[in-house]
Design an enzyme around this catalytic site. Structure first.
Site, PDB file in Angstrom:
ATOM      1  N   HIS A 202      47.285  51.383  92.300  1.00 31.23           N
ATOM      2  CA  HIS A 202      48.315  51.843  91.363  1.00 31.23           C
ATOM      3  C   HIS A 202      48.850  50.689  90.523  1.00 31.23           C
ATOM      4  O   HIS A 202      49.019  50.793  89.323  1.00 31.23           O
ATOM      5  CB  HIS A 202      49.526  52.376  92.146  1.00 31.23           C
ATOM      6  CG  HIS A 202      49.465  53.828  92.417  1.00 31.23           C
ATOM      7  ND1 HIS A 202      49.095  54.735  91.463  1.00 31.23           N
ATOM      8  CD2 HIS A 202      49.750  54.542  93.526  1.00 31.23           C
ATOM      9  CE1 HIS A 202      49.144  55.943  92.000  1.00 31.23           C
ATOM     10  NE2 HIS A 202      49.530  55.851  93.245  1.00 31.23           N
ATOM     11  N   ARG A 304      39.428  62.751  83.117  1.00 26.55           N
ATOM     12  CA  ARG A 304      39.448  63.091  84.550  1.00 26.55           C
ATOM     13  C   ARG A 304      40.137  64.444  84.710  1.00 26.55           C
ATOM     14  O   ARG A 304      41.351  64.515  84.853  1.00 26.55           O
ATOM     15  CB  ARG A 304      40.221  62.041  85.331  1.00 26.55           C
ATOM     16  CG  ARG A 304      39.552  60.669  85.436  1.00 26.55           C
ATOM     17  CD  ARG A 304      40.441  59.732  86.240  1.00 26.55           C
ATOM     18  NE  ARG A 304      39.735  58.570  86.749  1.00 26.55           N
ATOM     19  CZ  ARG A 304      39.868  57.336  86.259  1.00 26.55           C
ATOM     20  NH1 ARG A 304      40.667  57.107  85.238  1.00 26.55           N
ATOM     21  NH2 ARG A 304      39.219  56.319  86.797  1.00 26.55           N
ATOM     22  N   ARG A 340      34.739  65.011  82.444  1.00 19.53           N
ATOM     23  CA  ARG A 340      34.133  64.983  83.774  1.00 19.53           C
ATOM     24  C   ARG A 340      34.570  66.224  84.533  1.00 19.53           C
ATOM     25  O   ARG A 340      35.762  66.525  84.605  1.00 19.53           O
ATOM     26  CB  ARG A 340      34.590  63.749  84.548  1.00 19.53           C
ATOM     27  CG  ARG A 340      34.095  63.781  85.986  1.00 19.53           C
ATOM     28  CD  ARG A 340      34.376  62.519  86.711  1.00 19.53           C
ATOM     29  NE  ARG A 340      35.756  62.425  87.142  1.00 19.53           N
ATOM     30  CZ  ARG A 340      36.298  61.339  87.687  1.00 19.53           C
ATOM     31  NH1 ARG A 340      35.570  60.241  87.825  1.00 19.53           N
ATOM     32  NH2 ARG A 340      37.549  61.317  88.065  1.00 19.53           N
ATOM     33  N   GLU A 429      27.760  56.468  90.118  1.00 17.61           N
ATOM     34  CA  GLU A 429      28.733  55.810  90.991  1.00 17.61           C
ATOM     35  C   GLU A 429      28.244  55.760  92.434  1.00 17.61           C
ATOM     36  O   GLU A 429      28.919  55.253  93.306  1.00 17.61           O
ATOM     37  CB  GLU A 429      30.117  56.468  90.875  1.00 17.61           C
ATOM     38  CG  GLU A 429      30.126  57.972  90.895  1.00 17.61           C
ATOM     39  CD  GLU A 429      31.498  58.568  90.554  1.00 17.61           C
ATOM     40  OE1 GLU A 429      32.483  57.830  90.384  1.00 17.61           O
ATOM     41  OE2 GLU A 429      31.574  59.811  90.480  1.00 17.61           O
ATOM     42  N   ASN A 452      34.290  51.872  89.736  1.00 17.75           N
ATOM     43  CA  ASN A 452      35.249  51.862  90.857  1.00 17.75           C
ATOM     44  C   ASN A 452      34.560  52.356  92.131  1.00 17.75           C
ATOM     45  O   ASN A 452      34.621  51.721  93.178  1.00 17.75           O
ATOM     46  CB  ASN A 452      36.452  52.768  90.564  1.00 17.75           C
ATOM     47  CG  ASN A 452      37.091  52.467  89.224  1.00 17.75           C
ATOM     48  OD1 ASN A 452      36.926  51.385  88.692  1.00 17.75           O
ATOM     49  ND2 ASN A 452      37.825  53.423  88.680  1.00 17.75           N
ATOM     50  N   ASP A 453      33.914  53.500  92.014  1.00 13.42           N
ATOM     51  CA  ASP A 453      33.217  54.019  93.191  1.00 13.42           C
ATOM     52  C   ASP A 453      31.908  53.282  93.437  1.00 13.42           C
ATOM     53  O   ASP A 453      31.541  53.032  94.584  1.00 13.42           O
ATOM     54  CB  ASP A 453      32.960  55.529  93.035  1.00 13.42           C
ATOM     55  CG  ASP A 453      34.165  56.336  93.461  1.00 13.42           C
ATOM     56  OD1 ASP A 453      34.720  56.046  94.539  1.00 13.42           O
ATOM     57  OD2 ASP A 453      34.588  57.229  92.706  1.00 13.42           O
ATOM     58  N   ARG A 463      37.675  51.486  98.508  1.00 16.05           N
ATOM     59  CA  ARG A 463      38.369  50.997  97.313  1.00 16.05           C
ATOM     60  C   ARG A 463      39.884  50.979  97.497  1.00 16.05           C
ATOM     61  O   ARG A 463      40.597  50.350  96.736  1.00 16.05           O
ATOM     62  CB  ARG A 463      37.974  51.824  96.068  1.00 16.05           C
ATOM     63  CG  ARG A 463      38.387  53.262  96.135  1.00 16.05           C
ATOM     64  CD  ARG A 463      37.730  54.087  95.035  1.00 16.05           C
ATOM     65  NE  ARG A 463      38.562  54.245  93.863  1.00 16.05           N
ATOM     66  CZ  ARG A 463      38.276  55.053  92.846  1.00 16.05           C
ATOM     67  NH1 ARG A 463      37.153  55.766  92.847  1.00 16.05           N
ATOM     68  NH2 ARG A 463      39.082  55.166  91.820  1.00 16.05           N
ATOM     69  N   CYS A 500      32.702  53.630  82.484  1.00 13.19           N
ATOM     70  CA  CYS A 500      34.039  54.208  82.386  1.00 13.19           C
ATOM     71  C   CYS A 500      34.923  53.809  83.557  1.00 13.19           C
ATOM     72  O   CYS A 500      36.043  54.275  83.676  1.00 13.19           O
ATOM     73  CB  CYS A 500      33.978  55.724  82.249  1.00 13.19           C
ATOM     74  SG  CYS A 500      33.281  56.531  83.707  1.00 13.19           S
TER      75      CYS A 500
END
Ligand code: PEP
Ligand code: MG
Length: 575
Positions: A202, A304, A340, A429, A452-453, A463, A500
């Site tokens: 965050h 998202r 997505r 990912e 990220n993934d 993560r 992305c």
């Protein structure tokens, strides 16, 4: 503590060797100023029997909860898109009827003080969230923040939160709750440095939303004495707790340069020699889409959609979905918007899906895997997307999260096309998808890499796990090799491969990604101008050469240092 000697040269005859602290830079830019620490946490109210008058004690709980909820709502009203949604969700936690009942029972049945009863009730909820793991588990920090605020309100002591010393400062904290980051005034808080948190935490995402230089996982940050003048470098990921005059002067020059590079982006992304790179934004709802359009994004690289579903107890209707999608598409007339499909499960469980318990949800039925079992949910979403696309002139592309196989990509692409949507792609990912990218691109129209993934699955490092933040650093050469494999497949097949994940929000890493073959970058809208300005100064061949340096490095830190050393213009851009 990871502390290094930076080997600074003697200045005016004196050896000025400084302990440079390293963390993970998550929002570029330099900040110079005094360190101010987050206030001490609200103390735990003593256990054991409370005051004798249980009715009077009980009556203190609800007003305290309402006061905290009202304060959070007031902050939400002033916050921007993503932060607003987080704060609104947190304000509901503060007046949760279940928590009120439990706290009241603590006073009435157990004779606890109001403060202790609130503390115990909130902890019961926190433990339930923690046990749920994933996205819900990640809200543990939010509920602890709410708990401390209510306890402070009951006790009549100052609320925890961002301090206001009356002058600009660099904030040092263990980690920041969304409620804290939301109240940050970038005029006063020059930078963040935290001992915990990772590249996709965050704190990191919100720091980028605010455009405030930030370093996370900097283990020594809280050992720096309050008021110490420091230099924080969000690009390099360092905190210099004893900067000499030359270092401060250099930092100030770079700060001024960065202000010049931060502006509303106008025009098209390209390298110095004219290789076109689309600069797109990541959005989660109509408000963030409009903000991205205002910031000059050339389109949306990641919408998202699950953000619209997260707090919904039932599946949104096709009409509700259509309306929300049409608003996002409407922010980008004649531009590309990559939507997505629902990425539910693991860190983003959706209440209405009723997915049941999984021993390891990040490796479980998440993303497109949900659609294999329940295709009707995907179909309803695609009906809404197609209808919304009809209503606007946006060029709508649709992609699936968590694709692992070319056959899955083919299944998804057929389904998308059967709804009259022309462009169907996949997120890369899962490492298998990167390794089989050519086969996947033979059946899909495009790929977008979710770093990220892809980082967590490549490095076998959750993560959300603070202690593993360094493994999830998107500069890790292992991750970059999978980006390279995917980029090469894109160049071979002539299909578009973008990034992305949060990696694309780091301007220096963006140069490397281009060198690995990606043709679009989708990022926090706030950093688009910085990424665009840096890209303009580098030719494609230089991108390829710098990417080669990163691929050959032994770890993320070395990769980043090598590439930064090859870009002397970073100082001129304040990066
Ligand atoms: C990613 O995994 O990089 C990504 C963009 O998706 P999310 O962060 O929403 O999982
Ligand atoms: Mg993902």
């Amino acid at each position: 503590m990871h502390v290094e000697r930076d080997g600074r040269r003697p200045v005016r005859g004196a050896e000025v060797a400084v302990s440079l602290m390293r963390g993970i830079g998550v929002c570029p830019g330099i900040a110079v100023g005094p360190i101010v620490r987050m206030p001490d946490p609200v103390p735990e109210p003593p256990a054991g029997p409370g005051p004798g008058d249980r009715d009077a004690e009980r009556a203190r709980i609800q007003p305290a909860m309402e006061a905290v909820a009202a304060e959070l709502r007031a902050r939400a009203a002033q916050a921007e898109a993503e932060t607003k949604a987080v704060l609104e969700a947190t304000s509901f936690m503060a007046i949760d009827p279940g928590m009120l009942d439990l706290a009241t029972a603590g006073v009435v049945d157990k004779g606890l003080s109001a403060a202790r009863a609130v503390f115990e009730a909130a902890n019961t909820f926190r433990d339930m969230l923690a046990a749920a793991g994933g996205y819900i588990g990640a809200r543990v920090a939010d509920i602890e923040d709410v708990r401390d605020r209510i306890v402070a309100a009951v006790l009549g002591v100052p609320m925890p939160g961002i301090p206001d010393p009356g002058h600009p400062f660099i904030l040092a904290a263990r980690d920041l709750a969304p409620a804290d980051t939301a109240t940050v005034d970038p005029e006063k808080v020059l930078g963040f440095v935290t001992t915990e948190g990772g590249p996709t935490s965050h704190t990191a995402i919100l720091a980028r939303t605010l455009g405030v230089p930030a370093v996370v996982a900097c283990l020594g940050a809280l050992s720096v004495a309050e008021g110490t003048a420091v230099v924080l470098d969000g690009g390099a990921g360092t905190l210099d707790p004893e900067p000499n005059d030359a270092a401060v002067l250099d930092a100030e020059k770079r700060m001024a340069a960065r202000r010049g590079a931060q502006h509303v982006w106008r025009g098209e992304g390209a390298t110095a020699d004219g290789r076109r790179i689309l600069l797109l934004a990541n959005v989660g709802d109509p408000a963030s889409a409009r903000a991205a359009a205002d910031a000059g994004a050339e389109g949306v690289g990641l919408f998202r959609t699950e953000f619209l579903f997260l707090d919904s107890p039932t599946e949104p209707t096709v009409e509700e979905q259509e309306e929300a999608y049409a608003q996002v598409f409407g922010a980008f007339p004649r531009r590309k918007v990559v939507l997505r499909t629902l990425d539910a499960g693991a860190d983003k469980p959706l209440a209405f899906l009723d997915q049941g318990e999984e021993p390891n949800p990040a490796l479980g039925v998440r993303g497109v895997r949900v659609a294999f079992d329940q295709p009707e949910i995907l179909d309803r979403q695609l009906v809404a997307v197609a209808a919304a696309a009809e209503r606007t002139s946006a060029e709508v592309w649709v992609m699936a999260p968590m694709i692992a196989l070319a056959s899955e990509a083919a299944w998804f692409a057929n389904r998308v096309r059967s709804h009259g949507l022309r462009t169907a792609g996949v997120m890369v990912e899962v490492p298998a998808a990167a390794l089989c990218a050519r086969q996947i691109l033979e059946v899909a129209d495009f790929a977008s890499i979710g770093t990220n993934d892809l980082a967590q699955y490549t490095m076998a490092a959750d993560r959300m796990a603070g202690p593993l933040a360094a493994l999830n650093d998107p500069w890790q050469p292992g991750l970059l090799r999978l980006v390279q494999a995917t980029g090469e497949a894109g160049l071979e097949t002539g299909k578009s491969v973008g990034v992305c994940g949060e990696a694309a929000s780091d301007p220096v890493l963006a140069v490397v990604l281009v060198g690995l073959g990606v043709v679009s970058l989708s990022m926090s809208a706030r950093v688009i101008s910085e990424v665009g300005e840096l890209l303009k100064t580098v030719t494609y061949d230089e991108c390829v050469r710098l990417a080669g340096l990163a691929l050959e490095a032994g770890d993320a830190q070395t990769a980043k240092e090598r590439v930064r050393a090859g870009l002397p213009q970073l100082a001129d851009l304040g990066l």
